[in-house]
Design an enzyme around this catalytic site. Structure first.
Site, PDB file in Angstrom:
ATOM      1  N   GLU A  87      88.369  49.167   7.262  1.00  0.00           N
ATOM      2  CA  GLU A  87      89.410  49.782   6.446  1.00  0.00           C
ATOM      3  C   GLU A  87      90.627  50.221   7.255  1.00  0.00           C
ATOM      4  O   GLU A  87      91.657  50.584   6.681  1.00  0.00           O
ATOM      5  CB  GLU A  87      88.828  50.977   5.690  1.00  0.00           C
ATOM      6  CG  GLU A  87      87.864  50.541   4.590  1.00  0.00           C
ATOM      7  CD  GLU A  87      87.219  51.704   3.867  1.00  0.00           C
ATOM      8  OE1 GLU A  87      87.208  52.818   4.419  1.00  0.00           O
ATOM      9  OE2 GLU A  87      86.719  51.493   2.751  1.00  0.00           O
ATOM     10  N   GLU A 118      66.636  46.972  14.907  1.00  0.00           N
ATOM     11  CA  GLU A 118      67.133  48.215  15.501  1.00  0.00           C
ATOM     12  C   GLU A 118      66.267  48.675  16.677  1.00  0.00           C
ATOM     13  O   GLU A 118      66.668  49.540  17.448  1.00  0.00           O
ATOM     14  CB  GLU A 118      67.213  49.325  14.458  1.00  0.00           C
ATOM     15  CG  GLU A 118      65.871  49.855  13.987  1.00  0.00           C
ATOM     16  CD  GLU A 118      66.038  50.955  12.947  1.00  0.00           C
ATOM     17  OE1 GLU A 118      65.393  52.006  13.134  1.00  0.00           O
ATOM     18  OE2 GLU A 118      66.778  50.770  11.978  1.00  0.00           O
TER      19      GLU A 118
END
Length: 309
Positions: A87, A118
């Site tokens: 963004e 992960e």
């Protein structure tokens, strides 16, 4: 970092006593419960304000010196980092490589769960090497529960390369430690659904990232007053927003504001500088560059500022 067998004791894994009857609540009671719990995210941000301010100053300084900002995470934490990074270009007209998100599992993990990845700390370190991170850069590790090996591997590798490091997590430091420059602890407590850190932990992480990236951009001169003067004019909505900014700050008519925006090459910041100083586009660009893109400093360097800010 805590051993795997101790993760059940983490704050983010505990059972919330206020939601023990969750499956028996009515719809309105569910909304009320979530609302009460989500209010804790605001308090957590307030408690972390000093560390957030330190992170803002550290990051702004690094970016002024030519560095980049990287978010590193897995699962929800990784997705939030990628979202915040994505963004920045449309909001602040930053180059795509200035703020980047790194998620365990790569782009496919944005839409499909790959939580098993992960656990690979070496992959986190490899991601740091892949992005050629240096002592100029800032790496923000995001891990709600604090123990994600991928994130810790990335942070260790970043420190070894001399990069500044920040850790964002929702567990206290006595549960999970991290050797970083800034520790941001967002303590929202146990989740409504035990262990579901996409809830309060995710919300408070989004709030923290909003504050961090936006404040850094403010420090870099991407905002004038509270207007996003570096907005990328890439569609009709953003074109209208840029014209509105010019009208608000100059009292020009819509048609004159539109004409000024076009003369500036569709840069609201440049258009404002041209209007306030009377300089041509090329001269205004040089003046902005002299002041590292800071509009207020550029104008004050020439004339006393008298605008509606």
């Amino acid at each position: 970092m805590q051993p795997l067998e101790m993760r059940s004791h983490l704050l983010t894994e505990q059972v919330n006593p206020d939601s023990l009857n969750l499956d028996q609540l009515s719809s309105i009671e569910l909304v009320e419960l979530f609302n009460r719990e989500d209010a804790k995210t605001i308090a957590a941000i307030a408690e972390a304000k000093s560390s957030l301010a330190d992170a803002i100053d550290l990051t702004a300084t690094a970016l002024r010196r030519g560095g980049r900002l990287f978010y590193v995470g897995a699962g929800t934490s990784g997705r939030l980092g990628v979202l915040d990074a994505a963004e920045c270009p449309p909001t602040f007209c930053t180059p795509p490589d200035l703020v980047q998100g790194i998620i365990a599992g790569g782009a496919s993990a944005l839409v499909r769960s790959s939580e098993g990845l992960e656990d690979r700390s070496d992959d986190g370190a490899a991601a740091i090497a892949h992005h050629h991170i240096t002592q100029l850069d800032v790496v923000v590790g995001i891990a709600a529960g604090g123990t994600t090996p991928y994130v810790h591997g990335a942070l260790r590798a970043a420190r070894q390369r001399g990069a500044a490091t920040i850790f964002i997590t929702c567990v206290p430091i006595e549960q999970v430690s991290a050797e970083v420059d800034v520790n941001i602890r967002l303590l929202v407590g146990a989740e409504v659904v035990a262990g579901s850190t996409r809830l309060k932990a995710g919300t408070v992480t989004k709030l923290a990232l909003n504050i961090l990236s936006t404040s850094v951009m403010v420090k870099l001169g991407k905002v004038y007053g509270n207007r996003m003067i570096d907005v990328a004019v890439t569609n009709q909505k953003l074109h209208d927003r840029a014209i509105g900014i010019l009208q608000d700050l100059t009292e020009l008519s819509r048609e004159d504001a539109r004409s000024l925006l076009e003369q500036s090459g569709r840069s609201a910041k440049l258009a404002l500088l041209m209007h306030w100083t009377g300089l041509e586009k090329a001269e205004s660009e040089r003046l902005l560059a002299t002041h590292q893109g800071n509009l207020r400093q550029a104008v004050l360097g020439i004339i006393p500022l008298n605008t509606n800010d």
